[in-house]
Design a protein around this motif. Structure first.
Motif, short mmCIF file in Angstrom:
data_model
loop_
_atom_site.label_atom_id
_atom_site.label_comp_id
_atom_site.label_asym_id
_atom_site.label_seq_id
_atom_site.Cartn_x
_atom_site.Cartn_y
_atom_site.Cartn_z
N LYS A 40 62.79 5.43 20.18
CA LYS A 40 62.30 4.74 21.37
C LYS A 40 62.18 3.18 21.39
N ASN A 41 63.01 2.51 21.75
CA ASN A 41 63.16 0.93 21.42
C ASN A 41 62.79 0.31 22.60
N PHE A 42 62.14 -0.78 22.53
CA PHE A 42 62.00 -1.55 23.60
C PHE A 42 62.55 -2.93 23.86
N LYS A 43 62.34 -3.61 24.84
CA LYS A 43 63.38 -4.55 25.41
C LYS A 43 63.13 -6.04 24.50
N TRP A 44 62.05 -5.79 23.88
CA TRP A 44 61.81 -7.31 23.27
C TRP A 44 62.06 -7.20 21.60
N THR A 45 61.60 -5.93 21.27
CA THR A 45 62.02 -5.76 19.77
C THR A 45 63.45 -5.22 19.19
N ASN A 46 63.55 -4.12 20.16
CA ASN A 46 64.79 -3.37 19.83
C ASN A 46 64.64 -2.51 18.46
N GLY B 96 63.81 -13.74 31.15
CA GLY B 96 65.02 -13.03 30.54
C GLY B 96 64.33 -11.59 30.27
N LEU B 97 64.66 -10.85 29.17
CA LEU B 97 64.29 -9.72 28.74
C LEU B 97 63.04 -9.76 28.41
N SER B 98 62.51 -10.80 27.87
CA SER B 98 61.08 -10.91 27.44
C SER B 98 60.80 -12.46 27.12
N ASP B 99 59.77 -12.65 27.46
CA ASP B 99 59.01 -14.36 27.26
C ASP B 99 58.12 -14.09 26.55
N ILE B 100 57.64 -15.47 25.93
CA ILE B 100 56.22 -15.62 25.40
C ILE B 100 55.28 -16.11 26.33
N PHE B 101 54.11 -15.50 26.41
CA PHE B 101 53.17 -16.07 27.27
C PHE B 101 51.68 -16.35 26.56
N LYS B 102 50.97 -16.97 27.13
CA LYS B 102 49.64 -17.23 26.57
C LYS B 102 48.29 -17.05 27.55
N VAL B 103 47.09 -16.49 27.25
CA VAL B 103 46.09 -16.44 27.89
C VAL B 103 44.79 -17.05 27.16
N SER B 104 43.97 -17.52 27.86
CA SER B 104 42.78 -18.08 27.47
C SER B 104 41.67 -17.01 26.78
N ILE B 105 41.04 -17.18 25.70
CA ILE B 105 40.04 -16.31 25.33
C ILE B 105 38.77 -16.95 25.78
N LEU B 106 38.11 -16.69 26.90
CA LEU B 106 36.99 -17.31 27.31
C LEU B 106 35.66 -16.98 26.57
N PRO B 107 34.69 -17.76 26.54
CA PRO B 107 33.52 -17.94 25.74
C PRO B 107 32.68 -16.62 25.74
N GLU C 86 66.70 -17.00 29.37
CA GLU C 86 66.99 -15.80 30.14
C GLU C 86 67.49 -14.70 29.04
N GLY C 87 67.25 -14.87 27.56
CA GLY C 87 67.37 -14.17 26.59
C GLY C 87 66.14 -13.35 26.26
N ARG C 88 65.81 -13.00 24.97
CA ARG C 88 64.78 -12.59 24.42
C ARG C 88 64.09 -13.56 23.54
N GLU C 89 62.76 -13.71 24.01
CA GLU C 89 61.85 -14.57 23.15
C GLU C 89 60.72 -13.59 22.69
N THR C 90 60.43 -13.68 21.49
CA THR C 90 59.27 -12.64 21.13
C THR C 90 58.72 -12.98 19.57
N PHE C 91 57.75 -12.39 19.21
CA PHE C 91 57.05 -12.52 17.83
C PHE C 91 56.61 -13.94 17.75
N PRO C 92 55.67 -14.36 18.65
CA PRO C 92 55.22 -15.60 18.34
C PRO C 92 54.30 -15.72 16.93
N PHE C 93 54.07 -17.05 16.62
CA PHE C 93 53.15 -17.26 15.37
C PHE C 93 52.86 -18.66 15.48
N ILE C 94 51.29 -19.05 15.43
CA ILE C 94 51.06 -20.27 15.34
C ILE C 94 50.34 -20.56 13.99
#
Length: 667
Positions: free
Chosen positions: A184-190, A308-319, A336-344
């Motif tokens: 079972k493969n998923f849209k962003w990693t396949n 697109g198929l997947s995007d990179i998002f961010k969310v704040s971690i509150l105190p 509109e393609g696939r963006e995935t596996f972020p690393f900072i």
């Protein structure tokens, strides 16, 4: 006769039986495809193809299924079959076809397909990026050769990927020892996700024997992957199948999506495992990454608002431990393609994988510096050998020793995906220094305290500067390979703008600047047109540099938006200038046309040149000697307000920049 009818009825029955069986087989394959069970869908569709079924939709879905699981050469076979049946496909199939052609190194043919894709979908971000950078292979080549890579030494015959470091141990995802590979493969990693393993990082650079990472509360019969840990090692965010009480959860369409979970280390056990509140049963959220200050969580998702198929998002971690509202990183990063596996990285760089930018094929790894204001700098392909013709993703790097890991399904690996280690031996940063001396054109004296602004051809990256007591200026850390402009300002001197295009190589370049003093004012009294076409002798002081448009109180905009033909309703107003030039035959003027910042710098320059020449021609047609007229377009280089590229302005504010000037140069 009766025998004939019996035979005919039997054949008709066989025909309908065959049609009904074929229809049932297609529905069965479609059901697997629609539930993201692509490997099973491939088996079902290929059985139909072997039986001679050649429906266009089946080849579309076969190509897509192989594409989604990262087997691009197999996808290519079916996309080629699809386009041989019907060349007029939707743009998305054209894009994927091009990506698959890259997987076999057929870049020229892939680019030809991308040209057609861009014609069919001109507003697609992928089209814009391709047309803007047709020489992308040269850019990637320039960025290549900076890494020494090697097999990580922990790979199995199954899928291994998505690594991170915790307490001098490598924690990674593996499908080993699961009994079978989950398809079972998923849209962003396949790729299938399985469970977490860990291995010791030895001082000599080798990696120890992998062991299960599971602590007691992580022992569940669910797929788990891609963890990230806080610096103190006490909090973990990771990806897991949607579940309730350890059991897989499906939505109303029998689809199990991915969710992000958090766990806390208590007495050496991972406890308090909880799903994050922005998960959903209707979409996937996966592959977490933490910001340097650990106040922001990045992740990949196909939630509403995805380009697109997947995007990179961010969310704040509150105190207080709660979370803000997830934000899409926007078109600077996502396509509109696939963006995935972020690393900072510790240097506040965003590394991520995407197939939506001009690359080598499949998912490529890119990097963008996150600026202090939160905006993203230029997105750069990290080059070979980290990137290949196949899928390359899950990049992480230690900013101090420049060592790291990435994952890939490239050829000659051990399994479906493998983990590779690397050392970066040359930084991607390419910078130049622009310097020079500013002098007076007549006296050759050096000019100090000249104010300067450096900006790129998009009107961005503005940097202020000033010449020193010796007339010297320096702009350091300027990016290679781009066109820049320097605009000057000094009292008693005419403003000037010079340009320079930097080479793609680290170094320095000299750009001397020569300034011209403003002409001394010549005062005359003369009758001018105040209103209508009647001439009233009103004494005013005019000088060289006076703008006749302002003097005669004429609206500054004579053209419709995007056009270079003088509007009919503007002609009576422009006639005032004709009347004045005829009354004072010694006056010479310079016609200067300006645009607002909308549209590209190049097109604005072309438009303003055309408008200036159109104004000059209009005056000549009404009897003004051409020797008294000069004309030049300035595009968007001399805005009168804040409305540069990317700045939100009203239509009225933009209109202030769309102006024509008729400047007296001689009297």
């Amino acid at each position: 006769m009766m025998m004939k009818n019996l035979v005919y009825s039997f054949l008709l029955f066989c025909f309908f039986f065959h049609v009904n069986a074929q229809t049932a087989s297609i529905k069965n394959a479609d059901k697997k495809y629609d539930s993201y069970a692509y490997a099973n869908a491939i088996t079902a569709y290929e059985k139909l193809v072997k039986k001679g079924v050649k429906e266009e939709r089946i080849f579309q879905r076969l190509g897509n299924s192989y594409y989604y699981i990262g087997e691009l050469e197999d996808a290519l076979r079916y996309y080629q079959e699809l386009f041989s049946i019907n060349e007029n496909q939707e743009p998305e199939y054209m894009y994927r076809y091009a990506q698959c052609l890259k997987s076999i190194g057929s870049y020229s043919k892939a680019d030809a397909v991308l040209e057609k894709f861009a014609q069919k979908a001109p507003l697609d971000k992928r089209s814009v990026l391709f047309l803007k950078n047709r020489s992308y292979l040269e850019d990637i080549k320039f960025n290549s050769g900076r890494f020494d890579i090697a097999d990580a030494g922990i790979n199995s015959k199954d899928s291994d990927y998505g690594s991170t470091i915790l307490d001098n141990k490598l924690v990674f995802t593996s499908a080993r020892d699961t009994g079978s590979i989950i398809k079972k493969n998923f849209k962003w990693t396949n790729k299938a996700i399985s469970t977490l393993y860990t291995a010791e990082l030895n001082p000599d650079g080798s990696i120890g024997k992998p062991e299960l990472f599971h602590k007691e509360n992580l022992k569940v019969n669910l797929n788990q992957s891609t963890p990230v840990f806080t610096k103190d090692g006490r909090t973990m965010y990771f990806t897991r199948n949607n579940s309730v009480n350890g059991k897989r959860r499906q939505n109303e369409n029998n689809i199990t999506f991915l969710k992000l979970y958090k766990a806390v280390l208590i007495n050496n056990e991972w406890k308090e495992v909880e799903a994050l509140p922005f998960n959903s049963d209707q979409y996937s959220v996966a592959h977490p990454a933490l910001s340097v200050d650990e106040k922001t969580l990045y992740f990949a998702s196909d939630m509403p608002g995805t380009y697109g198929l997947s995007d990179i998002f961010k969310v704040s971690i509150l105190p207080d431990g709660t979370y803000g509202t997830p934000e899409n990183l926007g078109p600077e990063i996502n396509t509109e393609g696939r963006e995935t596996f972020p690393f900072i990285s510790d240097e506040n760089e965003l590394y991520f994988a995407t197939d939506g930018r001009p690359g080598l094929g499949g998912l490529d790894i890119y990097v963008s510096k996150i600026n202090k204001d939160g905006a993203f700098d230029e997105v750069l392909n990290v080059g070979e050998p980290v990137n290949s013709k196949q899928d390359d993703f899950a990049f992480s790097i230690n900013s101090k020793n420049r060592n790291g890991f990435f994952s890939s399904n490239r050829v000659n690996g051990h399994g479906l995906d493998d983990i590779y280690r690397f050392t970066e031996n040359r930084r991607l940063i390419c910078e130049q220094q622009i310097s020079g001396t500013i002098i007076d054109v007549e006296t050759n004296e050096v000019l100090s305290d000249v104010s300067l602004i450096l900006f790129d051809d998009a009107g961005k990256s503005a940097v202020d500067g000033k010449s020193d007591s010796n007339g010297n200026y320096i702009f350091s850390n300027v990016k290679c390979g781009k066109k820049y402009f320097i605009r000057t300002s000094k009292e008693d001197y005419l403003p000037k703008e010079v340009s320079i295009t930097l080479k793609k190589a680290t170094g320095s370049v000299s750009l001397p600047i020569v300034l011209e003093k403003k002409p001394k004012p010549i005062v005359k009294a003369m009758p001018v047109v105040i209103k209508g076409n009647a001439i009233k002798p009103v004494k005013v002081n005019i000088t060289i540099g006076t703008d006749l448009v302002k003097l005669l109180n004429i609206p500054m905009n004579f053209f419709d938006l995007g056009k270079a033909t003088i509007k009919k309703e503007s002609e009576p107003k422009l006639q005032k200038i004709v009347d004045m030039l005829k009354q004072y035959p010694t006056i010479k003027i310079d016609i200067r046309s300006h645009t607002d910042s909308r549209s590209s710098t190049e097109s604005n320059q072309i438009l303003s040149d055309k408008r200036a020449q159109s104004s000059k021609n209009w005056l000549e047609q009404r009897g003004i000697d051409p020797s008294r007229l000069t004309a030049k377009g300035y595009g968007e280089t001399q805005l009168v307000n804040k409305c540069a590229d990317g700045v939100k302005c009203t239509e009225k504010e933009h209109q202030q920049n769309r102006r024509s000037e008729f400047i007296i140069t001689s009297m």
